[in-house]
Design a protein around this motif. Sequence first.
Motif, short mmCIF file in Angstrom:
data_model
loop_
_atom_site.label_atom_id
_atom_site.label_comp_id
_atom_site.label_asym_id
_atom_site.label_seq_id
_atom_site.Cartn_x
_atom_site.Cartn_y
_atom_site.Cartn_z
N PHE A 1 0.83 -1.21 0.00
CA PHE A 1 0.00 0.00 0.00
C PHE A 1 0.86 1.26 0.00
O PHE A 1 0.52 2.26 -0.64
N ARG A 2 1.97 1.21 0.69
CA ARG A 2 2.82 2.39 0.82
C ARG A 2 3.36 2.87 -0.53
O ARG A 2 3.67 4.05 -0.70
N GLU A 3 3.46 1.96 -1.47
CA GLU A 3 3.99 2.34 -2.78
C GLU A 3 2.98 3.10 -3.63
O GLU A 3 3.31 3.59 -4.70
N LEU A 4 1.74 3.20 -3.15
CA LEU A 4 0.70 3.87 -3.92
C LEU A 4 0.67 5.38 -3.68
O LEU A 4 0.01 6.11 -4.42
N GLY A 5 1.32 5.84 -2.63
CA GLY A 5 1.35 7.27 -2.35
C GLY A 5 0.02 7.83 -1.88
O GLY A 5 -0.27 9.01 -2.08
N ILE A 6 -0.79 6.99 -1.24
CA ILE A 6 -2.11 7.40 -0.74
C ILE A 6 -2.02 7.61 0.77
O ILE A 6 -1.36 6.84 1.47
N ASP A 7 -2.70 8.60 1.28
CA ASP A 7 -2.76 8.80 2.72
C ASP A 7 -3.61 7.70 3.35
O ASP A 7 -4.78 7.52 2.98
N ALA A 8 -3.04 6.94 4.27
CA ALA A 8 -3.73 5.78 4.85
C ALA A 8 -5.00 6.17 5.58
O ALA A 8 -6.05 5.52 5.43
N ALA A 9 -4.93 7.24 6.38
CA ALA A 9 -6.12 7.66 7.15
C ALA A 9 -7.26 8.08 6.23
O ALA A 9 -8.42 7.75 6.49
N ASP A 10 -6.92 8.80 5.15
CA ASP A 10 -7.96 9.21 4.21
C ASP A 10 -8.62 8.01 3.55
O ASP A 10 -9.84 7.97 3.37
N PHE A 11 -7.79 7.02 3.19
CA PHE A 11 -8.36 5.82 2.57
C PHE A 11 -9.28 5.07 3.51
O PHE A 11 -10.38 4.66 3.14
N VAL A 12 -8.85 4.88 4.75
CA VAL A 12 -9.68 4.16 5.72
C VAL A 12 -11.01 4.88 5.91
O VAL A 12 -12.07 4.25 5.97
N GLN A 13 -10.97 6.21 6.01
CA GLN A 13 -12.21 6.96 6.17
C GLN A 13 -13.10 6.82 4.94
O GLN A 13 -14.32 6.66 5.05
N ALA A 14 -12.50 6.85 3.75
CA ALA A 14 -13.28 6.70 2.52
C ALA A 14 -13.93 5.33 2.46
O ALA A 14 -15.08 5.19 2.05
N ALA A 15 -13.20 4.30 2.89
CA ALA A 15 -13.76 2.94 2.89
C ALA A 15 -14.91 2.83 3.89
O ALA A 15 -15.93 2.20 3.60
N MET A 16 -14.76 3.44 5.05
CA MET A 16 -15.80 3.37 6.07
C MET A 16 -17.08 4.07 5.60
O MET A 16 -18.19 3.61 5.89
N GLY B 1 -16.14 -5.78 -2.39
CA GLY B 1 -15.49 -5.20 -3.56
C GLY B 1 -15.36 -3.69 -3.49
O GLY B 1 -14.41 -3.12 -4.04
N SER B 2 -16.29 -3.04 -2.80
CA SER B 2 -16.22 -1.57 -2.69
C SER B 2 -15.01 -1.14 -1.87
O SER B 2 -14.37 -0.13 -2.18
N VAL B 3 -14.70 -1.88 -0.80
CA VAL B 3 -13.53 -1.54 0.01
C VAL B 3 -12.26 -1.73 -0.80
O VAL B 3 -11.36 -0.88 -0.79
N ILE B 4 -12.18 -2.86 -1.52
CA ILE B 4 -11.00 -3.12 -2.35
C ILE B 4 -10.88 -2.05 -3.44
O ILE B 4 -9.82 -1.47 -3.68
N GLY B 5 -11.99 -1.80 -4.11
CA GLY B 5 -11.98 -0.83 -5.20
C GLY B 5 -11.66 0.58 -4.74
O GLY B 5 -11.13 1.39 -5.52
N MET B 6 -11.99 0.89 -3.49
CA MET B 6 -11.74 2.23 -2.99
C MET B 6 -10.25 2.56 -2.98
O MET B 6 -9.86 3.73 -3.14
N VAL B 7 -9.40 1.55 -2.81
CA VAL B 7 -7.96 1.80 -2.87
C VAL B 7 -7.60 2.39 -4.22
O VAL B 7 -6.91 3.42 -4.32
N PHE B 8 -8.06 1.75 -5.27
CA PHE B 8 -7.72 2.19 -6.62
C PHE B 8 -8.42 3.49 -6.99
O PHE B 8 -7.88 4.30 -7.74
N LYS B 9 -9.62 3.69 -6.45
CA LYS B 9 -10.32 4.95 -6.67
C LYS B 9 -9.53 6.11 -6.05
O LYS B 9 -9.38 7.17 -6.66
N CYS B 10 -9.01 5.89 -4.86
CA CYS B 10 -8.19 6.92 -4.20
C CYS B 10 -6.89 7.14 -4.97
O CYS B 10 -6.40 8.28 -5.07
N TYR B 11 -6.32 6.07 -5.52
CA TYR B 11 -5.10 6.20 -6.31
C TYR B 11 -5.37 7.04 -7.55
O TYR B 11 -4.58 7.93 -7.90
N ALA B 12 -6.49 6.80 -8.20
CA ALA B 12 -6.84 7.59 -9.37
C ALA B 12 -7.03 9.06 -9.00
O ALA B 12 -6.62 9.97 -9.73
N GLU B 13 -7.63 9.31 -7.84
CA GLU B 13 -7.81 10.68 -7.37
C GLU B 13 -6.47 11.38 -7.16
O GLU B 13 -6.34 12.58 -7.39
N ARG B 14 -5.46 10.63 -6.75
CA ARG B 14 -4.14 11.20 -6.56
C ARG B 14 -3.62 11.84 -7.84
O ARG B 14 -2.91 12.86 -7.81
#
Length: 346
Positions: free
Chosen positions: A73-88, A95-108
């Motif tokens: 996850f660290r190699e994606l350059g995403i803020d961990a706290a922001d991702f966890v909040q977005a998933a919650m 699938g939504s939780v998994i996909g949210m990682v990539f959605k946040c990456y795209a937002e980056r």
Amino acid sequence: MQSDRPVFVIGCPRSGTTMLQLMLHSHPRLAVPPETRFLVPAYFSRRAYGDMRLADNRRKLAAWIAEGRNTKFRELGIDAADFVQAAMHGPGSFGSVIGMVFKCYAERFGKPRWGDKRPSYYRHVEMLVRMFPDAQFVHLIRDGRDCVASLKQMPWYKPDSVHAMANWAEAIDFGRRHARKLPSDSFYELRYEDLTTDPETELKKLCAFIGEDYDPAMCEPRHMAEVAVPKHKVWHINTHTEVTTAHSGKWASRLEPWEIALCEEVLGERLTAHGYELTGAPRASRQQVAAFKVATGKRRSARLRKYNRDRLTRLREPGPIAALLTEGQRSLAGLPQQRVRELLVR
């Protein structure tokens, strides 16, 4: 309406999937990250996280993805706290939780659409379709002899060349199965050799498949290598240079005569079916052919054991599996269109 379907790049390892990942990532609307290590193990451990309709369970899964030692996850350059909040705060499905990682990456990168690349996903297409029912798959095929020759040189590949041959055969066989079973707008195959010989033509055809306009930047993937290829992956050094045909056909000098003979005997039908010419090498020995059959049998047995375990899990699914992040996913679930950025938490 422009497509927001996720795109997965699959193929035998050393087929050029990282180059293709960077080509897609160079598109102004599509973000495709470096390989991660959380999607497959998370799916097979999904019972441990419970029903994703509960926000606390989504938090636990998201925290494991963000904090796990081997998830990359660290190699994606995403803020961990922001991702966890977005998933919650996102939809209540696995699938939504998994996909949210990539959605946040795209937002980056300020992009509306995401993809993912991992060669071994060719074995998990059914699983990916369960999570992302509107997914599109791009299967990159390279001459099996070049894949075997390249795998032999990789510091992370421990099996021998016979197992590398079995790996390529398995990827081709899965590709044939997916081509038969999946809709024509969901599965696409192209050859590495064609992509490197005429990248513009091949990328235009690929863009037509994924529903995007071609962008010339896709032919210059080296410009994205600095931000989308982790520096420790020194075996991807070629991604920092121009697209070239120079790496095709190197098997002729890198493989031993017995390896060429075995490749052409046990992979011959698959090679010729995809347009690769055989040299007419002498027949391989019975012992070498038997070793290939043992290697393929071991791979088949391992797949069946995992598949049978997962069949039992499916009888007791802890909660909804399919993601609800794209318009296609929501439509299949009978949900209305989403408002722009309604899933993202700032």
